[in-house]
Structure formats: C-alpha cells, structure tokens
Design a protein around this motif. Sequence first.
Motif, PDB file in Angstrom:
ATOM      1  N   GLU A  94       0.827  -1.211   0.000  1.00  0.00           N
ATOM      2  CA  GLU A  94       0.000   0.000   0.000  1.00  0.00           C
ATOM      3  C   GLU A  94       0.862   1.262   0.000  1.00  0.00           C
ATOM      4  O   GLU A  94       0.641   2.172  -0.793  1.00  0.00           O
ATOM      5  CB  GLU A  94      -0.926  -0.003   1.218  1.00  0.00           C
ATOM      6  N   LYS A  98       1.671   4.115  -3.153  1.00  0.00           N
ATOM      7  CA  LYS A  98       1.506   5.570  -2.992  1.00  0.00           C
ATOM      8  C   LYS A  98       2.812   6.306  -3.267  1.00  0.00           C
ATOM      9  O   LYS A  98       2.833   7.313  -3.963  1.00  0.00           O
ATOM     10  CB  LYS A  98       1.010   5.900  -1.577  1.00  0.00           C
ATOM     11  N   CYS A 101       4.013   6.368  -6.972  1.00  0.00           N
ATOM     12  CA  CYS A 101       3.222   7.276  -7.804  1.00  0.00           C
ATOM     13  C   CYS A 101       3.785   8.694  -7.778  1.00  0.00           C
ATOM     14  O   CYS A 101       3.629   9.444  -8.739  1.00  0.00           O
ATOM     15  CB  CYS A 101       1.754   7.283  -7.367  1.00  0.00           C
TER      16      CYS A 101
END
Length: 118
Positions: A94, A98, A101
């Motif tokens: 997770e 993030k 990106c």
Amino acid sequence: MKLSQSFEDYLEAIYVLEISDQKIKSVTISRMLDVSKPAVTKAMNELFDANYIEKTPYSQIKLTKSGRQIAKNVYHRHTVIRNFLINKLGVSQEIAEKDCCMIEHVISPETLRAMENN
C-alpha cells in the motif's frame, strides 16, 4: 506540450486499462484515478490536442504511438520503483504504491537504472 505529473498519470492509467483489456472511457479513468469526470474530460481534450490519444464523442479512448511510448515509460518507472520499495526495502504494498506514484515523476535515469540493477 510539457507533460505534467497529472498528464503522465492519465496516460499511465489509459495504458494500464489498455493492457488489461478494459474498455477505456472517461468514467473508468475517473474512478481509477479518483478524479472528477469533468477533470478527465478536460485532460482528455488536452491530450487529444497534443496527439497523445485518439477519441471521438462517446467512444473509447486510445493511445497514439507517442502517447503509448510515454505511458509505457511512466509505467516502467512505476513498476521498477514499486518492486524496489517492496522487495529491497520491505515497504508494504500500500505504501509502496503511494510512494512510487510520486517518485516516478521525478526520479533520475541514473537512480532508476540503479534500482533496476538491484
């Protein structure tokens, strides 16, 4: 047209949908990137004007050759960084998703090559 981070994200999203054989419509991109449909429409018009995508009203969106090349490069950076964060640094999926990106838009070619070789 210098591509901003958001335009790179749009091209990458279209590419990901394309390689997963999904229909590429504004509403699908809107959901995927968690942005409004009007924002997607505006971005698609700008990407169309810059010849990065093909589209007609109420039809699917397709990458042009130049759009696909940019999208593939962004997606490649994304996957290299995500895999490095997860496999080499032990970051959770997770958090790695993030972080990569954000990193994918500013990473130097030298750093990316180093990550690829580790």
